[in-house]
Write an enzyme that holds these catalytic residues in place. Structure first.
Site, PDB file in Angstrom:
ATOM      1  N   GLU A   1      -4.227  -0.155   0.234  1.00 14.15           N
ATOM      2  CA  GLU A   1      -5.229   0.894   0.015  1.00 14.15           C
ATOM      3  C   GLU A   1      -4.618   2.161  -0.568  1.00 14.15           C
ATOM      4  O   GLU A   1      -5.275   2.903  -1.303  1.00 14.15           O
ATOM      5  CB  GLU A   1      -5.978   1.223   1.309  1.00 14.15           C
ATOM      6  CG  GLU A   1      -6.923   0.121   1.781  1.00 14.15           C
ATOM      7  CD  GLU A   1      -6.238  -0.957   2.606  1.00 14.15           C
ATOM      8  OE1 GLU A   1      -4.990  -0.910   2.742  1.00 14.15           O
ATOM      9  OE2 GLU A   1      -6.942  -1.856   3.112  1.00 14.15           O
TER      10      GLU A   1
ATOM     11  N   PHE B   1     -13.187  -2.954  17.585  1.00 15.20           N
ATOM     12  CA  PHE B   1     -12.158  -3.490  16.693  1.00 15.20           C
ATOM     13  C   PHE B   1     -12.178  -2.755  15.350  1.00 15.20           C
ATOM     14  O   PHE B   1     -13.209  -2.627  14.717  1.00 15.20           O
ATOM     15  CB  PHE B   1     -12.382  -4.996  16.483  1.00 15.20           C
ATOM     16  CG  PHE B   1     -11.362  -5.602  15.552  1.00 15.20           C
ATOM     17  CD1 PHE B   1     -10.011  -5.633  15.898  1.00 15.20           C
ATOM     18  CD2 PHE B   1     -11.739  -6.097  14.314  1.00 15.20           C
ATOM     19  CE1 PHE B   1      -9.065  -6.166  15.035  1.00 15.20           C
ATOM     20  CE2 PHE B   1     -10.791  -6.633  13.442  1.00 15.20           C
ATOM     21  CZ  PHE B   1      -9.450  -6.660  13.803  1.00 15.20           C
ATOM     22  N   GLN B   2     -11.028  -2.276  14.944  1.00 18.46           N
ATOM     23  CA  GLN B   2     -10.851  -1.541  13.682  1.00 18.46           C
ATOM     24  C   GLN B   2     -11.727  -0.303  13.586  1.00 18.46           C
ATOM     25  O   GLN B   2     -12.123   0.120  12.502  1.00 18.46           O
ATOM     26  CB  GLN B   2     -11.048  -2.469  12.473  1.00 18.46           C
ATOM     27  CG  GLN B   2      -9.938  -3.510  12.390  1.00 18.46           C
ATOM     28  CD  GLN B   2      -9.863  -4.229  11.070  1.00 18.46           C
ATOM     29  OE1 GLN B   2     -10.866  -4.410  10.394  1.00 18.46           O
ATOM     30  NE2 GLN B   2      -8.661  -4.651  10.702  1.00 18.46           N
TER      31      GLN B   2
ATOM     32  N   LYS C   1     -21.461  -0.330   9.419  1.00 21.89           N
ATOM     33  CA  LYS C   1     -21.809  -1.670   8.949  1.00 21.89           C
ATOM     34  C   LYS C   1     -23.316  -1.935   9.035  1.00 21.89           C
ATOM     35  O   LYS C   1     -23.897  -2.545   8.140  1.00 21.89           O
ATOM     36  CB  LYS C   1     -21.041  -2.708   9.767  1.00 21.89           C
ATOM     37  CG  LYS C   1     -21.013  -4.057   9.071  1.00 21.89           C
ATOM     38  CD  LYS C   1     -19.932  -4.959   9.631  1.00 21.89           C
ATOM     39  CE  LYS C   1     -19.963  -6.315   8.951  1.00 21.89           C
ATOM     40  NZ  LYS C   1     -18.952  -7.229   9.502  1.00 21.89           N
TER      41      LYS C   1
ATOM     42  N   MET D   1      16.961  13.167  -5.562  1.00 22.24           N
ATOM     43  CA  MET D   1      16.652  14.577  -5.330  1.00 22.24           C
ATOM     44  C   MET D   1      17.165  15.043  -3.980  1.00 22.24           C
ATOM     45  O   MET D   1      17.681  16.145  -3.837  1.00 22.24           O
ATOM     46  CB  MET D   1      15.136  14.793  -5.445  1.00 22.24           C
ATOM     47  CG  MET D   1      14.721  16.244  -5.375  1.00 22.24           C
ATOM     48  SD  MET D   1      15.541  17.238  -6.623  1.00 22.24           S
ATOM     49  CE  MET D   1      14.330  17.188  -7.937  1.00 22.24           C
TER      50      MET D   1
HETATM   51  C1  LIG Z   1       6.503   9.816   0.731  1.00 21.40           C
HETATM   52  C2  LIG Z   1       7.680  10.705   0.565  1.00 21.40           C
HETATM   53  N1  LIG Z   1       8.735  10.612   1.404  1.00 21.40           N
HETATM   54  C3  LIG Z   1       9.810  11.414   1.243  1.00 21.40           C
HETATM   55  C4  LIG Z   1       9.853  12.335   0.234  1.00 21.40           C
HETATM   56  C5  LIG Z   1      11.065  13.233   0.060  1.00 21.40           C
HETATM   57  N2  LIG Z   1      11.725  12.976  -1.217  1.00 21.40           N
HETATM   58  C6  LIG Z   1      11.495  13.745  -2.307  1.00 21.40           C
HETATM   59  S1  LIG Z   1      12.336  13.227  -3.635  1.00 21.40           S
HETATM   60  C7  LIG Z   1      13.051  11.967  -2.803  1.00 21.40           C
HETATM   61  C8  LIG Z   1      14.003  11.028  -3.459  1.00 21.40           C
HETATM   62  C9  LIG Z   1      13.350  10.180  -4.473  1.00 21.40           C
HETATM   63  O1  LIG Z   1      14.239   9.182  -4.850  1.00 21.40           O
HETATM   64  P1  LIG Z   1      13.962   8.291  -6.118  1.00 21.40           P
HETATM   65  O2  LIG Z   1      12.591   7.752  -6.060  1.00 21.40           O
HETATM   66  O3  LIG Z   1      15.055   7.314  -6.272  1.00 21.40           O
HETATM   67  O4  LIG Z   1      13.987   9.352  -7.288  1.00 21.40           O
HETATM   68  P2  LIG Z   1      15.250  10.188  -7.841  1.00 21.40           P
HETATM   69  O5  LIG Z   1      15.221  11.525  -7.184  1.00 21.40           O
HETATM   70  O6  LIG Z   1      16.485   9.434  -7.519  1.00 21.40           O
HETATM   71  O7  LIG Z   1      14.981  10.291  -9.293  1.00 21.40           O
HETATM   72  C10 LIG Z   1      12.629  11.982  -1.476  1.00 21.40           C
HETATM   73  C11 LIG Z   1      13.074  11.036  -0.444  1.00 21.40           C
HETATM   74  C12 LIG Z   1       8.710  12.424  -0.590  1.00 21.40           C
HETATM   75  N3  LIG Z   1       8.619  13.324  -1.561  1.00 21.40           N
HETATM   76  N4  LIG Z   1       7.664  11.596  -0.421  1.00 21.40           N
END
Ligand SMILES: Cc1ncc(C[n+]2csc(CCOP(=O)(O)OP(=O)(O)O)c2C)c(N)n1
Ligand SMILES: [Mg+2]
Lengths: 565, 166
Positions: free
Chosen positions: A55, A117-118, A167, A480
């Site tokens: 979803e 349920f659900q 429903k 990042m």
């Molecule tokens: C759902 C979610 N969890 C954690 C984060 C924190 N976060 C921001 S950037 C990042 C790293 C992303 O890694 P990748 O997809 O490999 O991209 P890169 O930075 O290596 O280009 C994380 C963990 C987020 N933005 N969203």
């Protein structure tokens, strides 16, 4: 009593969607929404349904569709876990003002509140993450709720709406006489622009020596791209874009000076604290744009053109707030201001741009090291992409780099999760964007971390044959986060390195043509191959593991403390 | 920090109070008191919220509240801009009724609104300072129960509810 003309609530749901000219539904079935799915079976010629694999994928796809088309994205899910799986997308759409109507099934009305349920209180859970939501328990309330939902989602500052339908309401019989919603008393959409505010703004602009304009997604949402261009043409004022504003003005425009924010361009950030009049159009001074608010544009008189009254004076105190649709206010302002040009001031931007080119861009685009950089991948894409190619990005280093280097020429070509920063957004959003128009070039740039959050949507891409071009920038890191660990946590790389699967095999398992690039000499050719390929394509580019994104305004710093290294 | 009264005029729909309180929760603002009731117009609710905060914050709160789709109007006033009243009920054991208490009742314009075999209930309408003062006194008389309403208030500004509806 059932009369001849009565139809099931589930049919009313589908007919209402058709009445709202919805062309496509992204969804996932389950017990509490089965009557609607049963009804859909009869309408497949009038409305398309795409089965995603989760979803969250459905709602991000609906977001991608909405962002590229300007229409309302429609999403369907069952109760309980189906509904809760929508929450991330709702929050994302809420903060990025994306128009959505999400319909969830709910247990029968007599079971509500019994932990059936659900059963989950999705109206309660989604309240802070929706522009509006409602639970419908009676068949006669379905059509009015959907009509109101579409109106709310697309009008004013757009946003997501959730309609939870029990429903019993779906299976009961009722009359279908659909009346579109044209407004109601508690929700006033059209605010006439205050001519005094325009006058005051025009005077400030007239006196200004170093005026500076910032534009955000509000320009896109307000369909005010032409009005923005005319204003800039006439005044000669330098203009910079927020993350979601990119595309609202062609980057080829002579007044365009670059991008704002934590990883935006050097000059646009630095010179924010040197302008004397700051004109903000359809943007909300997000903290990623302003850095430390106490040291943000204090010297400037701020003019804010904004549709949402709650945004004016929220983060930045303004001299003149121009409340209302920026399409109108911009053209009024253009009329009220005098012809002008600011060559010297613009020159300052160009000077600093040169510094950024030497200190950052050269390394990013034409690296001397062996490893490939994300920047050179994007700059190669620029060479071959169509002018109206849509760039969909995930969240992380690749997002910032892709945004920095992608050459935006047309509106609605920038699709990314801005306000929420939702990893996993890109792949399904690209699917949704592509399904709006199969012939459009949709390029999905994604990281090795983020793609694995919604990688199951390769299945939906396979099934729909959506010709999405997926570019995986693989640095084997949550890049990042790793960059922050390097810069602010003594290089303690705590749980950011990834052991990744064989992505090529994975894509191929889904029947998607895939290629891996590890060397510079095959990069250009591979990108060309990808872009001319008829059908979905998966291009993995192995990039430098520990490269960083610059410029950067570190958390808590002022825009003038933007760093080049 | 000041005391403000926020007025919300809203459609009488399910969940509206929830949507409003979420805004306070998000900003970490405590609601001092809240009163919700039907207004003089059918189908329109009126919610009065008392908060102690800065004017800047109260403006943000009101703007956010007004953004709620089913809210018709939200505005705020300082204490000087409103006429307001709170009602307090005090339950006192009959055994403690004596001449001194009678005097107190009279001095505070309290009314005995219920007299049962074991207790009496006093009612006072006024500002919080007044009802609080009586509370402190009655604690010395074996006070059994005390309840105070939120503020009901009307703005001094001359506007009618119909003007907000049009
Ligand atoms: C759902 C979610 N969890 C954690 C984060 C924190 N976060 C921001 S950037 C990042 C790293 C992303 O890694 P990748 O997809 O490999 O991209 P890169 O930075 O290596 O280009 C994380 C963990 C987020 N933005 N969203
Ligand atoms: Mg990565």
């Amino acid at each position: 009593m059932k009369e001849e003309s009565m139809i099931r609530g589930a049919d009313i749901v589908v007919q209402s969607l058709i009445a709202e000219q919805a062309e496509i539904i992204f969804g996932y079935p389950g017990g509490a929404i089965m009557p609607v799915y049963d009804a859909l079976y009869d309408y497949h010629e009038q409305i398309k349904h795409v089965l995603t694999r989760h979803e969250q994928g459905a709602i991000h796809a609906a977001q991608g569709y909405a962002r590229v088309s300007g229409k309302v994205g429609v999403c369907l899910a069952t109760s309980g876990p189906g509904a809760t799986n929508l929450i991330t997308g709702l929050a994302d759409a809420q903060i990025d003002s994306t128009p959505l109507v999400c319909i969830t099934g709910q247990v029968a009305a007599h079971l509500l509140g019994t932990d059936a349920f659900q059963e989950t209180d999705v109206v309660g859970i989604s309240m802070p993450g929706t522009k509006w939501n409602i639970q419908v328990r009676r068949v006669e309330d379905i059509a009015p709720a959907i009509a109101k939902g579409f109106y709310i989602a697309r009008s004013g500052r757009p946003g997501p709406v959730l309609i939870d339908i029990t429903k019993n309401a779906q299976v009961d019989f009722g009359q279908m006489n659909y009346t579109p919603c044209l407004g109601f008393r508690s929700y006033k959409v059209h605010q006439p622009i205050d001519p005094n505010a325009i006058q005051k703004a025009a005077e400030l602009i007239k006196e200004a020596k170093r005026p500076y304009l910032l534009f955000g997604q509000g320009v896109v949402l307000g369909k005010a791209e032409t009005e923005l261009k005319f204003f800039l043409d006439k005044t000669g004022i330098p203009a910079a874009s927020t993350l979601l504003g990119s595309g609202a003005l062609s980057e080829d425009h002579p007044n365009y000076v670059g991008k704002l924010g934590m990883h935006g361009n050097y000059a646009p950030n630095l010179l924010t604290n040197q302008c004397d009049v700051l004109i903000a159009v359809g943007m909300r001074f997000d903290d990623r744009v302003t850095g430390d608010l106490k040291r943000y544009a204090k010297q400037a008189k701020v003019i804010h053109l904004e549709l949402d009254a709650a945004e004016i004076n929220k983060n930045v105190k303004v001299e003149v707030g121009v409340l209302g649709d920026c399409k109108e206010s911009l053209s009024m302002l253009t009329e009220a201001v005098e012809q002008g040009s600011h060559p010297e001031w613009l020159g300052k931007f160009r000077e600093l741009e040169q510094m950024e080119k030497e200190a950052v861009m050269q390394h990013d685009i034409t690296p001397t090291k062996v490893g490939l950089t994300m920047g050179e991948v994007i700059s190669q894409i620029n060479r071959y992409k169509a002018d109206d190619a849509v760039l969909v990005t995930d969240v992380g280093q690749h997002q910032m780099i892709a945004w920095r280097y992608f050459h935006y020429k047309k509106t609605r070509t920038q699709i990314t999760s801005g306000g929420l920063g939702t990893m996993g957004f890109a792949l399904p959003a690209a699917l949704g964007a592509q399904l709006h128009d199969y012939s459009r070039q949709v390029i999905c740039v994604v990281g090795d971390g983020g793609i694995q959050m919604t990688i199951q949507e390769l299945g939906a891409i396979m099934q729909t044959k959506a010709p999405v071009k997926i570019v995986l920038l693989n640095n084997n890191y949550l890049g990042m986060v790793r960059q922050w660990q390097q810069m602010f946590f003594d290089k303690r790389y705590s749980f950011t390195e990834l052991d990744n699967p064989d992505f090529i095999k994975l894509a191929e398992a889904y029947g998607i043509k895939a290629q891996k690039v590890t060397e510079r000499n095959t990069l250009t050719e591979s990108i060309e191959d990808m872009l001319i390929h008829d059908g979905p394509y998966f291009l993995e580019v192995v990039v430098e593991k520990e490269d960083n994104v610059f410029p950067m305004i570190a958390t808590g710093c002022s825009v003038e403390e933007v760093r080049l290294s | 920090m000041k005391r403000y009264t926020i007025f919300v005029i809203t459609e009488n729909f399910i969940g509206i109070l929830n949507r409003i309180t979420i805004i306070f929760t998000r900003r970490g603002i405590n609601i001092d008191a809240l009163t919700a009731s039907e207004s003089s117009v059918d189908g329109i609710h009126r919610i009065t919220i008392e908060v102690t905060t800065s004017e800047e914050m109260v403006v943000h709160l009101v703007n956010q509240i007004e953004k709620i789709i089913d809210v018709i109007k939200a505005f705020y006033h300082e204490d000087s801009g409103v006429v307001y009243q709170e009602i307090a009920l005090y339950k006192i054991p009959v055994a403690r009724l004596d001449g001194s208490l009678e005097k107190i009742i009279r001095q505070h314009h309290a009314k005995i609104i219920s007299a049962e075999q074991e207790f009496v209930v006093l009612e006072v309408a006024g500002h919080k300072e007044q009802t609080q003062e009586l509370l402190e006194i009655l604690k010395g008389y074996g006070l059994l129960e005390f309840a105070r309403s939120g503020r009901v208030a009307v703005a001094k500004r001359m506007r009618t509810i119909d003007q907000y509806l049009s």
